[in-house]
Motif scaffolding. Sequence first.
Motif, PDB file in Angstrom:
ATOM      1  N   GLU A  57       0.824  -1.212   0.000  1.00  0.00           N
ATOM      2  CA  GLU A  57       0.000   0.000   0.000  1.00  0.00           C
ATOM      3  C   GLU A  57       0.856   1.259   0.000  1.00  0.00           C
ATOM      4  OE1 GLU A  57      -4.065   1.250   2.244  1.00  0.00           O
ATOM      5  OE2 GLU A  57      -2.374   0.689   3.535  1.00  0.00           O
ATOM      6  N   SER A  58       2.027   1.189   0.640  1.00  0.00           N
ATOM      7  CA  SER A  58       2.901   2.365   0.709  1.00  0.00           C
ATOM      8  C   SER A  58       3.489   2.721  -0.658  1.00  0.00           C
ATOM      9  CB  SER A  58       4.034   2.115   1.703  1.00  0.00           C
ATOM     10  OG  SER A  58       4.820   1.017   1.285  1.00  0.00           O
ATOM     11  N   GLU A  59       3.544   1.781  -1.605  1.00  0.00           N
ATOM     12  CA  GLU A  59       4.088   2.046  -2.931  1.00  0.00           C
ATOM     13  C   GLU A  59       3.007   2.317  -3.975  1.00  0.00           C
ATOM     14  OE1 GLU A  59       6.783  -1.026  -4.166  1.00  0.00           O
ATOM     15  OE2 GLU A  59       7.757  -1.079  -2.204  1.00  0.00           O
ATOM     16  N   ALA A  60       1.757   2.134  -3.620  1.00  0.00           N
ATOM     17  CA  ALA A  60       0.665   2.294  -4.579  1.00  0.00           C
ATOM     18  C   ALA A  60       0.337   3.765  -4.798  1.00  0.00           C
ATOM     19  CB  ALA A  60      -0.577   1.562  -4.071  1.00  0.00           C
ATOM     20  N   LEU A  61      -0.115   4.071  -6.000  1.00  0.00           N
ATOM     21  CA  LEU A  61      -0.608   5.411  -6.325  1.00  0.00           C
ATOM     22  C   LEU A  61      -2.117   5.400  -6.140  1.00  0.00           C
ATOM     23  CD1 LEU A  61       1.386   5.995  -9.614  1.00  0.00           C
ATOM     24  CD2 LEU A  61       1.911   6.896  -7.364  1.00  0.00           C
ATOM     25  N   THR A  62      -2.614   6.350  -5.395  1.00  0.00           N
ATOM     26  CA  THR A  62      -4.039   6.385  -5.123  1.00  0.00           C
ATOM     27  C   THR A  62      -4.727   7.318  -6.114  1.00  0.00           C
ATOM     28  OG1 THR A  62      -3.564   6.065  -2.806  1.00  0.00           O
ATOM     29  CG2 THR A  62      -5.774   6.794  -3.340  1.00  0.00           C
ATOM     30  N   GLY A  63      -5.783   6.829  -6.730  1.00  0.00           N
ATOM     31  CA  GLY A  63      -6.565   7.626  -7.656  1.00  0.00           C
ATOM     32  C   GLY A  63      -7.997   7.722  -7.176  1.00  0.00           C
ATOM     33  N   ALA A  67      -6.448   2.064  -6.035  1.00  0.00           N
ATOM     34  CA  ALA A  67      -4.989   2.066  -6.024  1.00  0.00           C
ATOM     35  C   ALA A  67      -4.462   1.548  -7.360  1.00  0.00           C
ATOM     36  CB  ALA A  67      -4.481   1.179  -4.900  1.00  0.00           C
ATOM     37  N   TYR A  68      -3.304   2.084  -7.771  1.00  0.00           N
ATOM     38  CA  TYR A  68      -2.690   1.710  -9.039  1.00  0.00           C
ATOM     39  C   TYR A  68      -1.200   1.471  -8.829  1.00  0.00           C
ATOM     40  CZ  TYR A  68      -7.060   3.555 -10.776  1.00  0.00           C
ATOM     41  OH  TYR A  68      -8.384   3.781 -10.982  1.00  0.00           O
ATOM     42  N   CYS A  69      -0.614   0.672  -9.740  1.00  0.00           N
ATOM     43  CA  CYS A  69       0.810   0.357  -9.621  1.00  0.00           C
ATOM     44  C   CYS A  69       1.697   1.394 -10.296  1.00  0.00           C
ATOM     45  CB  CYS A  69       1.100  -1.035 -10.182  1.00  0.00           C
ATOM     46  SG  CYS A  69       0.739  -1.218 -11.941  1.00  0.00           S
ATOM     47  N   CYS A  70       1.166   2.166 -11.251  1.00  0.00           N
ATOM     48  CA  CYS A  70       1.966   3.182 -11.941  1.00  0.00           C
ATOM     49  C   CYS A  70       1.042   4.290 -12.451  1.00  0.00           C
ATOM     50  CB  CYS A  70       2.756   2.558 -13.093  1.00  0.00           C
ATOM     51  SG  CYS A  70       1.734   1.819 -14.372  1.00  0.00           S
ATOM     52  N   PRO A  71       1.618   5.440 -12.758  1.00  0.00           N
ATOM     53  CA  PRO A  71       0.787   6.554 -13.235  1.00  0.00           C
ATOM     54  C   PRO A  71       0.059   6.247 -14.546  1.00  0.00           C
ATOM     55  CG  PRO A  71       3.012   7.316 -12.718  1.00  0.00           C
ATOM     56  CD  PRO A  71       3.010   5.836 -12.585  1.00  0.00           C
ATOM     57  N   GLU A  72       0.672   5.444 -15.416  1.00  0.00           N
ATOM     58  CA  GLU A  72       0.032   5.114 -16.688  1.00  0.00           C
ATOM     59  C   GLU A  72      -1.259   4.321 -16.472  1.00  0.00           C
ATOM     60  OE1 GLU A  72       3.334   4.333 -16.116  1.00  0.00           O
ATOM     61  OE2 GLU A  72       4.168   6.032 -17.203  1.00  0.00           O
ATOM     62  N   HIS A  73      -1.224   3.368 -15.541  1.00  0.00           N
ATOM     63  CA  HIS A  73      -2.431   2.587 -15.274  1.00  0.00           C
ATOM     64  C   HIS A  73      -3.518   3.449 -14.641  1.00  0.00           C
ATOM     65  CE1 HIS A  73      -0.467  -1.667 -15.425  1.00  0.00           C
ATOM     66  NE2 HIS A  73      -0.438  -1.019 -16.581  1.00  0.00           N
ATOM     67  N   GLN A  76      -4.932   5.479 -17.585  1.00  0.00           N
ATOM     68  CA  GLN A  76      -5.722   4.666 -18.507  1.00  0.00           C
ATOM     69  C   GLN A  76      -7.036   4.221 -17.893  1.00  0.00           C
ATOM     70  OE1 GLN A  76      -3.198   1.413 -19.600  1.00  0.00           O
ATOM     71  NE2 GLN A  76      -1.828   2.671 -20.839  1.00  0.00           N
ATOM     72  N   HIS A  77      -7.020   3.766 -16.640  1.00  0.00           N
ATOM     73  CA  HIS A  77      -8.215   3.249 -16.016  1.00  0.00           C
ATOM     74  C   HIS A  77      -9.206   4.345 -15.675  1.00  0.00           C
ATOM     75  CE1 HIS A  77     -10.629   1.232 -12.809  1.00  0.00           C
ATOM     76  NE2 HIS A  77     -10.588   0.245 -13.703  1.00  0.00           N
ATOM     77  N   GLU A  78      -8.719   5.471 -15.170  1.00  0.00           N
ATOM     78  CA  GLU A  78      -9.633   6.537 -14.812  1.00  0.00           C
ATOM     79  C   GLU A  78     -10.107   7.296 -16.043  1.00  0.00           C
ATOM     80  OE1 GLU A  78      -7.827   8.905 -11.736  1.00  0.00           O
ATOM     81  OE2 GLU A  78      -8.187   7.335 -10.239  1.00  0.00           O
ATOM     82  N   GLY A  79      -9.297   7.326 -17.103  1.00  0.00           N
ATOM     83  CA  GLY A  79      -9.724   7.967 -18.357  1.00  0.00           C
ATOM     84  C   GLY A  79     -10.767   7.135 -19.081  1.00  0.00           C
ATOM     85  N   ALA A  80     -10.684   5.815 -18.981  1.00  0.00           N
ATOM     86  CA  ALA A  80     -11.622   4.928 -19.658  1.00  0.00           C
ATOM     87  C   ALA A  80     -12.959   4.865 -18.946  1.00  0.00           C
ATOM     88  CB  ALA A  80     -11.023   3.529 -19.771  1.00  0.00           C
TER      89      ALA A  80
END
Length: 82
Positions: A57-63, A67-73, A76-80
């Motif tokens: 959880e400490s390495e995850a990006l919160t959107g 939670a996401y593993c990288c900014p691209e995901h 992509q997921h929030e844009g879709a």
Amino acid sequence: MKFLLVLAVLVVAFWIWRNNRQIGPDEGTSPKPPQPRASRTPMVMVACQHCGTHLPESEALTGRLGAYCCPEHRQQHEGASR
């Protein structure tokens, strides 16, 4: 025959040398038991909302959607989902 005699003399000399050498402070004593590992608290793991990869959880990006593993995901997921 000479070869066997020389070999026997060398083996005996090696055996005498091994048994008569001085024992150092680290040798001849019982080995120390292994140190127990420092207990660590378990990490909370989360799954990436896009690819499902689990990461701490400490390495995850919160959107907005999780939670996401990288900014691209995250992008992509929030844009879709708009």
